[in-house]
Design a protein around this motif. Sequence first.
Motif, short mmCIF file in Angstrom:
data_model
loop_
_atom_site.label_atom_id
_atom_site.label_comp_id
_atom_site.label_asym_id
_atom_site.label_seq_id
_atom_site.Cartn_x
_atom_site.Cartn_y
_atom_site.Cartn_z
N GLU A 6 11.22 19.96 -31.43
CA GLU A 6 10.92 21.36 -31.19
C GLU A 6 11.94 21.95 -30.24
O GLU A 6 12.41 21.27 -29.33
CB GLU A 6 9.52 21.53 -30.59
CG GLU A 6 8.39 21.53 -31.59
CD GLU A 6 7.09 21.97 -30.96
OE1 GLU A 6 6.29 22.61 -31.67
OE2 GLU A 6 6.87 21.69 -29.77
N ALA A 7 12.29 23.20 -30.46
CA ALA A 7 13.24 23.87 -29.57
C ALA A 7 13.00 25.38 -29.64
O ALA A 7 12.60 25.91 -30.69
CB ALA A 7 14.68 23.54 -29.96
N PHE A 8 13.25 26.04 -28.52
CA PHE A 8 13.16 27.49 -28.45
C PHE A 8 14.54 28.03 -28.09
O PHE A 8 15.12 27.61 -27.08
CB PHE A 8 12.13 27.92 -27.40
CG PHE A 8 10.71 27.59 -27.78
CD1 PHE A 8 9.93 28.50 -28.47
CD2 PHE A 8 10.18 26.34 -27.48
CE1 PHE A 8 8.62 28.19 -28.83
CE2 PHE A 8 8.88 26.03 -27.83
CZ PHE A 8 8.10 26.95 -28.50
N ILE A 9 15.07 28.91 -28.93
CA ILE A 9 16.41 29.44 -28.70
C ILE A 9 16.40 30.95 -28.84
O ILE A 9 15.42 31.54 -29.33
CB ILE A 9 17.44 28.84 -29.68
CG1 ILE A 9 17.13 29.26 -31.13
CG2 ILE A 9 17.49 27.32 -29.57
CD1 ILE A 9 18.20 28.85 -32.13
N LEU A 154 12.17 26.68 -33.29
CA LEU A 154 12.60 25.74 -34.31
C LEU A 154 11.70 24.51 -34.28
O LEU A 154 11.41 23.96 -33.21
CB LEU A 154 14.06 25.31 -34.07
CG LEU A 154 15.11 26.42 -33.98
CD1 LEU A 154 16.49 25.82 -33.80
CD2 LEU A 154 15.06 27.32 -35.20
N GLU A 155 11.28 24.10 -35.44
CA GLU A 155 10.40 22.93 -35.54
C GLU A 155 10.95 22.02 -36.63
O GLU A 155 11.16 22.45 -37.77
CB GLU A 155 8.98 23.37 -35.88
CG GLU A 155 7.97 22.24 -35.93
CD GLU A 155 6.58 22.73 -36.27
OE1 GLU A 155 5.73 22.73 -35.37
OE2 GLU A 155 6.36 23.12 -37.42
N LEU A 156 11.19 20.77 -36.29
CA LEU A 156 11.76 19.81 -37.24
C LEU A 156 10.65 18.99 -37.88
O LEU A 156 9.81 18.40 -37.19
CB LEU A 156 12.74 18.87 -36.53
CG LEU A 156 13.31 17.73 -37.37
CD1 LEU A 156 14.08 18.25 -38.57
CD2 LEU A 156 14.21 16.83 -36.53
N ILE A 157 10.62 18.99 -39.20
CA ILE A 157 9.68 18.18 -39.96
C ILE A 157 10.48 17.10 -40.69
O ILE A 157 11.31 17.41 -41.54
CB ILE A 157 8.91 19.02 -41.00
CG1 ILE A 157 8.16 20.15 -40.30
CG2 ILE A 157 7.94 18.15 -41.77
CD1 ILE A 157 7.10 19.70 -39.35
#
Length: 360
Positions: A6-9, A154-157
Amino acid sequence: MKFVDEAFIRVEAGDGGSGCVSFRREKYIPKGGPDGGDGGDGGSIFLVADNNLNTLVDFRFQRIHRAERGHNGMGKDMRGRSGADLVVRVPVGTRVFDPETNESLGELLENGQRLLIARGGFHGIGNARYKSSTNRAPRQFSPGSPGERRDLHLELILLADVGLLGFPNAGKSSLIRQVSSARPKVADYPFTTLYPNLGVVRLGRSRSFVIADIPGVIEGAAEGAGLGIQFLKHLARTRLLLHLVDIAPFDEDQDLAGEVRKIETELAAFGGDLIDKERWLVLNKCDRLPEDVMEARRMQILDTLGWQAPVYEVSALTGAGTDRLMEDLMRRLEQIKLESGEATRADDPEDAEWHPLDSQ
């Protein structure tokens, strides 16, 4: 390297360049008229899926991404140069959300797939564009419009065909080590696995599938207990789940069927369609029990659960039973692809006729 899913940009597209106010000034050409050029468009920002990346850790260090602004227009009808687009590379399987509204902005599921996430500003107009028969010396111009600016979540699956599910220390990491080249940490204490792991199971030159191992799920996970609940989203895109059960726990009075029910409760609490996914039961550590004890425990679990899906007995440590399990998984995945139109019956006619219940 720490796994980050997870990331916030923040992304800021380039502003459009402003138009220019200019008049032609040359010897022997009096009243040459307006010649102010337009500005350039601002650069846009694209997210591009890259299968060479497998984590969002880079965004922990660079949170703000800016595209180049357009250059201003100039005299002699010279238009300003447009700003260069910015390409931000993300792992395959990345989903993009608006953090304020939680609205989905798109997802990137294939290598090279592009997603326009912030559009650059439109160029400004120079005074040469305003001239007319009644306005021969215009001094009007327009500034460029600002580029889009937005915050992103952003969320990585992780994209896998098969997902491993079970309580801590059920043997999920040992199984993925046994059947693939992945090497997750394995130890004899719970919560050894802290981050998801992917392994590729190869059964032939053109027959392979991806298997995912996540940290163990425990009771109360839906309320935040343990580690597994935050990684359950990685099982959302799997085609099939393997539910591992430690058939030889240290506490012989442990309710094994009850453990299966507890995880089913957490799957239902998590939401989505996880609870409805096809799920096979895998009784692990069968090498630790005599055959008669193993059979008695197997029947007790199946009778208590009323289990109708396939059941397998394996030893992730010695590899016993894993070959048959992997082959049946491969055949079932091929059948699922055939049913969904992702493959053709000509690929392997025999596989198309196989049913998972045949393996019981």
